[in-house]
Design an enzyme around this catalytic site. Sequence first.
Site, short mmCIF file in Angstrom:
data_model
loop_
_atom_site.label_atom_id
_atom_site.label_comp_id
_atom_site.label_asym_id
_atom_site.label_seq_id
_atom_site.Cartn_x
_atom_site.Cartn_y
_atom_site.Cartn_z
N ARG A 82 0.92 -1.33 0.14
CA ARG A 82 -0.02 -0.02 0.05
C ARG A 82 0.86 1.22 -0.03
NH1 ARG A 82 -2.48 -3.41 3.52
NH2 ARG A 82 -1.05 -3.04 5.20
N PRO B 121 5.77 -11.04 -8.25
CA PRO B 121 5.12 -9.85 -8.86
C PRO B 121 3.82 -9.54 -8.32
CG PRO B 121 5.76 -11.25 -10.59
CD PRO B 121 6.10 -12.16 -9.26
N ARG C 124 12.35 0.05 7.75
CA ARG C 124 13.14 -0.04 8.69
C ARG C 124 14.67 -0.10 8.63
NH1 ARG C 124 9.07 0.83 11.03
NH2 ARG C 124 7.71 -0.67 12.81
N GLU D 214 18.20 2.95 16.91
CA GLU D 214 17.22 4.52 17.03
C GLU D 214 17.15 4.78 18.39
OE1 GLU D 214 13.59 3.99 14.99
OE2 GLU D 214 14.60 3.54 12.97
N HIS E 266 12.70 8.95 12.73
CA HIS E 266 11.62 8.01 12.52
C HIS E 266 10.39 8.64 12.74
CE1 HIS E 266 10.47 3.54 13.07
NE2 HIS E 266 9.41 3.92 12.20
N ILE E 267 9.96 9.65 11.71
CA ILE E 267 8.68 10.47 12.09
C ILE E 267 7.84 10.22 11.00
CG2 ILE E 267 9.80 12.26 13.21
CD1 ILE E 267 10.02 14.10 10.53
N SER F 253 5.29 8.50 10.28
CA SER F 253 3.86 8.68 10.51
C SER F 253 3.33 9.89 11.36
CB SER F 253 3.12 7.17 11.23
OG SER F 253 3.79 7.04 12.22
O1 LIG Z 1 5.51 0.58 11.89
C1 LIG Z 1 5.34 1.70 12.04
O2 LIG Z 1 4.01 2.07 12.39
C2 LIG Z 1 5.89 2.95 11.67
O3 LIG Z 1 7.02 2.59 11.81
C3 LIG Z 1 5.75 3.96 12.86
O4 LIG Z 1 5.40 5.01 12.09
#
Ligand SMILES: O=C(O)[C@H](O)CO
Length: 346
Positions: free
Chosen positions: A181, A205, A263, A292, A311-312, A314
Amino acid sequence: IIFLNKTKKPQKLLMKLFSLIVIHSQRQLLWIHTFLSLCSSLFFLRVQFELWDSDDPIPRQELLKKVKGCDGLLCVLTEKIDAEVLNAAGPNLKVLSTMSVGFDHLSLGELKKRGIRVGYTPEVLTDAVAELTIALLLATSRRLIEATHEAKTGGWGTWRTLWLCGYELADSTVGIFGLGRIGVAIAERLKPFKVKKFIYTDVAPRPELAAAIQAEYVSMDELARQSDFLAVCCALTPETQGICNKNLFSKMKNTSIFINTSRGGVVNQEDLYEALSTGQIAGAGLDVTVPEPLPTNHPLFTLKNCVILPHIASASYTTRNAMSALAANNLLAGLRGEPMPKELQL
Ligand SMILES: O=C(O)[C@H](O)CO
């Protein structure tokens, strides 16, 4: 982190919930959704809960102590949920809900063995992560961090023809490693920048997803060779651990930009440092690293062509609210023995 215990004392519970709502509405808007979801359902479920009341991760010893006897646990990605935690919890633990789409911090085998159901938070963060990936890609390819630094520190002299030149998306080939997604959402946002071609690789695929963005399936080697921009969007698994290494970087063009918002463990950071410092690739934008936080004296921080974010991806108010509400609803559905809104199939 929220620990849940079933109880037969709804009166006391409601008072406790009410005080927690007040405290948290003042401190963290983010948690209001979680608490409202919990409150509306907890009265009927008759559960007690305890919250780790801090933005900092719960210390391991504290987690091991508090998890004892719980029926449910809501965690974030800083908590490693392994055999030690599950043993400390004991046989009551039936549901684990992580407020993340990634689940590499969970020992899935141990959870499955104990019959513990697992909820996670896919989809609600797709837009925020895709948006941040575009921002990071442009910041890296158009050298925005270097540019603001130069402007602020006196490096800005007269207009110069090649000063701070970068690479543009128009007419480029964008490669996506791991088409899900988020990869599709990134491509959809990049399309208006006049990208010439999207290519991707994955374990197999994925024609339905690829059709939405007219992306061509290629081998990993081809992805490295053809991509002007290579975005890593795969999950961290034993198969993808360290997969972006010397071998991959050596096949990339020296004008290519490498972006990782999945990651940190997917990348061999020593090999990336080598590729960036020798000009094997043009630049890298990383939202995720190992460890991290990345220590401030890490060699990658010395490179002008490496943009590192903490790690921002989201981190928008809307998305974090949606993630916390979904995590709470997963937990409650699991405790009721109902299908979770988003359950991981173990
Ligand atoms: O796995 C997750 O939800 C993200 O890395 C956090 O933003």
